[in-house]
Design an enzyme around this catalytic site. Structure first.
Site, PDB file in Angstrom:
ATOM      1  N   GLY A   1      -4.692  42.401  65.820  1.00 43.11           N
ATOM      2  CA  GLY A   1      -5.304  43.539  66.521  1.00 43.11           C
ATOM      3  C   GLY A   1      -5.987  44.461  65.529  1.00 43.11           C
TER       4      GLY A   1
ATOM      5  N   ARG B   1      -7.367  35.903  66.920  1.00 47.53           N
ATOM      6  CA  ARG B   1      -6.071  35.239  66.816  1.00 47.53           C
ATOM      7  C   ARG B   1      -6.382  33.746  66.703  1.00 47.53           C
ATOM      8  NH1 ARG B   1      -3.076  39.739  67.680  1.00 47.53           N
ATOM      9  NH2 ARG B   1      -3.519  41.034  69.487  1.00 47.53           N
TER      10      ARG B   1
ATOM     11  N   ASP C   1       2.088  42.011  61.066  1.00 50.64           N
ATOM     12  CA  ASP C   1       3.090  41.044  60.597  1.00 50.64           C
ATOM     13  C   ASP C   1       2.730  39.591  60.904  1.00 50.64           C
ATOM     14  OD1 ASP C   1       3.515  41.451  63.244  1.00 50.64           O
ATOM     15  OD2 ASP C   1       5.654  41.885  63.093  1.00 50.64           O
TER      16      ASP C   1
ATOM     17  N   THR D   1      -2.511  48.239  61.432  1.00 50.78           N
ATOM     18  CA  THR D   1      -2.126  48.185  62.845  1.00 50.78           C
ATOM     19  C   THR D   1      -1.830  49.602  63.312  1.00 50.78           C
ATOM     20  OG1 THR D   1      -0.381  47.565  64.418  1.00 50.78           O
ATOM     21  CG2 THR D   1       0.243  47.561  62.117  1.00 50.78           C
TER      22      THR D   1
ATOM     23  N   ASP E   1       0.360  50.322  65.427  1.00 50.33           N
ATOM     24  CA  ASP E   1       1.752  50.407  65.896  1.00 50.33           C
ATOM     25  C   ASP E   1       2.720  51.036  64.886  1.00 50.33           C
ATOM     26  OD1 ASP E   1       0.807  49.081  68.104  1.00 50.33           O
ATOM     27  OD2 ASP E   1       1.520  47.120  67.456  1.00 50.33           O
TER      28      ASP E   1
ATOM     29  N   ASP F   1       4.497  49.502  62.739  1.00 49.56           N
ATOM     30  CA  ASP F   1       5.755  48.756  62.871  1.00 49.56           C
ATOM     31  C   ASP F   1       6.020  47.831  61.688  1.00 49.56           C
ATOM     32  OD1 ASP F   1       3.680  47.042  63.382  1.00 49.56           O
ATOM     33  OD2 ASP F   1       4.588  46.089  65.121  1.00 49.56           O
TER      34      ASP F   1
ATOM     35  N   ARG G   1       3.471  48.030  71.063  1.00 50.50           N
ATOM     36  CA  ARG G   1       4.193  46.762  71.186  1.00 50.50           C
ATOM     37  C   ARG G   1       5.678  47.005  71.411  1.00 50.50           C
ATOM     38  NH1 ARG G   1       3.315  41.911  67.097  1.00 50.50           N
ATOM     39  NH2 ARG G   1       3.299  43.676  65.699  1.00 50.50           N
TER      40      ARG G   1
HETATM   41  O1  F6P Z   1      -0.526  45.467  67.714  1.00 48.34           O
HETATM   42  C1  F6P Z   1      -1.518  46.311  68.173  1.00 48.34           C
HETATM   43  C2  F6P Z   1      -1.588  46.299  69.667  1.00 48.34           C
HETATM   44  O2  F6P Z   1      -2.636  47.150  70.067  1.00 48.34           O
HETATM   45  C3  F6P Z   1      -0.280  46.646  70.389  1.00 48.34           C
HETATM   46  O3  F6P Z   1      -0.051  48.035  70.428  1.00 48.34           O
HETATM   47  C4  F6P Z   1      -0.513  45.993  71.719  1.00 48.34           C
HETATM   48  O4  F6P Z   1       0.712  45.645  72.326  1.00 48.34           O
HETATM   49  C5  F6P Z   1      -1.308  44.768  71.381  1.00 48.34           C
HETATM   50  O5  F6P Z   1      -1.892  44.985  70.127  1.00 48.34           O
HETATM   51  C6  F6P Z   1      -2.385  44.405  72.380  1.00 48.34           C
HETATM   52  O6  F6P Z   1      -2.960  43.216  71.979  1.00 48.34           O
HETATM   53  P1  F6P Z   1      -4.287  42.599  72.624  1.00 48.34           P
HETATM   54  O7  F6P Z   1      -5.456  43.275  71.975  1.00 48.34           O
HETATM   55  O8  F6P Z   1      -4.210  41.167  72.279  1.00 48.34           O
HETATM   56  O9  F6P Z   1      -4.251  42.901  74.088  1.00 48.34           O
END
Ligand code: F6P
Length: 328
Positions: A15, A76, A107, A130, A132, A134, A176
């Site tokens: 992300g 991804r 991670d 990120t 998050d 985290d 997340r």
């Molecule tokens: O890890 C970053 C994040 O934005 C999280 O807060 C969220 O759960 C996730 O990615 C969303 O991912 P995607 O962009 O694949 O919907």
């Protein structure tokens, strides 16, 4: 140990987060300063496998420090999870003459990098990007500060309409499995309640708190809900639950979603990204590998990626207490 690295590849993965561009700029310019080559790898591990490379010099990163997203794109990539995918990536890197990698991501991105390092003894260095926050081994990840400002700004706006209509709003924020964004933005925006995965206090407590709030004279309320909250109900179910048990409330829901990942990075994130980029390149040139650059007490530190991906970040207990006191 001095390294023999002559060409560093840099990519963003997972992300995106505000500050990734500032980190790319820093890596590219540090390479130019150290008189080694730098190559941008597009779309993360996917671009690595496909050889989607572009040489980058100091001028190729002009005017990106202020931009959200990532100019190198992100993706991804399931193929990199396979030995065949990683073998192809290694071939592409060898053919291009890249002998060190800087990975900017979370991670998941670091896990892939570590496997690659172990299989091919390929030097890698991580920068935590990120929203998050985290990742173990750093007090702040790139993009967290900007995301907090974005969320607080959004909640301020929601509060305007909430108070005009005497409404209760459930606002879902990202993060997340962790509640860093919810807790910090909740305190910063003066939320009446904050629901986070780390502290499951039950729905009864929420009802009690909302009742108290009404009784004390508050006409509108904001409840921040972390997306990973484990109260067993998502924001929409929480709305129904409260409407059913406290019909006195006129309830609305706002899911902030991906807008939290966008926007121009804050000054803090730009400075942190610039510092981390320099440190990452320097560490590779010193012959170090498999480490992540982090910040603690405003000092840059290096943590083994193995630890960064396995460790858990702790929520600030003092801030939870502050939040409890503020919501009185
Ligand atoms: O890890 C970053 C994040 O934005 C999280 O807060 C969220 O759960 C996730 O990615 C969303 O991912 P995607 O962009 O694949 O919907």
């Amino acid at each position: 140990m001095k390294s023999t690295i002559k060409k560093i590849g840099v990519f963003t993965s997972g992300g995106d987060s505000p500050g990734m561009n500032a980190a790319i700029r820093s890596v590219v310019r540090t390479c130019a300063y150290m008189k080694i080559e730098c190559v941008g790898i597009y779309r993360g591990y996917q671009g690595l496998i496909e050889g989607d490379f572009k040489p980058m010099d100091a001028r190729s990163v002009n005017n990106i420090i202020n931009k959200g997203g990532t100019i190198l794109k992100s993706a991804r990539c399931d193929e990199f999870r396979t030995p065949e995918g990683r073998a192809t990536a290694h071939e592409k890197l060898k053919a291009e003459g890249i002998d060190g990698l800087v990975v900017i991501g979370g991670d998941g991105s670091f896990t892939g990098a570590l496997i690659f390092n172990k299989e091919y003894n390929f030097p890698i260095m991580g920068i935590p990007g990120t929203i998050d926050n985290d990742i173990f081994g750093t007090t702040f990840t790139l993009g967290f500060d900007t995301a907090l400002n974005t969320v607080v700004d959004a909640i301020d706006k929601i509060r305007d309409t909430a108070s005009s209509h005497n409404r209760l709003f459930f606002v879902e924020v990202m993060g997340r499995d962790v509640g860093h964004i919810a807790l910090n933005a909740g305190v910063g925006a003066g939320a009446e309640e904050i629901l986070i995965p780390e502290e499951d206090r039950g729905l009864e407590r929420l009802l009690e708190s909302l009742k108290r709030s009404k009784k004390s004279g508050k006409s509108s309320s904001i409840v921040i809900v972390a997306e990973g909250d484990k109260s067993g109900k998502n924001v929409f179910e929480l709305k129904e639950y409260v409407e059913e048990h406290l019909p006195i409330y006129d309830v609305r829901v706002s899911v902030l979603g991906h807008m939290q990942r966008g926007g121009s990075p804050s000054c803090y994130d730009r400075v942190l990204a610039s510092r981390m980029g320099v440190k990452a390149v320097e560490a590779l040139l010193e012959g170090k590998t498999s480490l992540m650059v982090g910040v603690r007490d405003n000092e840059l530190i290096l943590t083994p990626i193995e630890k960064a991906i396995k460790g858990h970040t702790k929520l600030d207990k003092e801030l939870i207490r502050v939040s409890d006191i503020m919501t009185t």
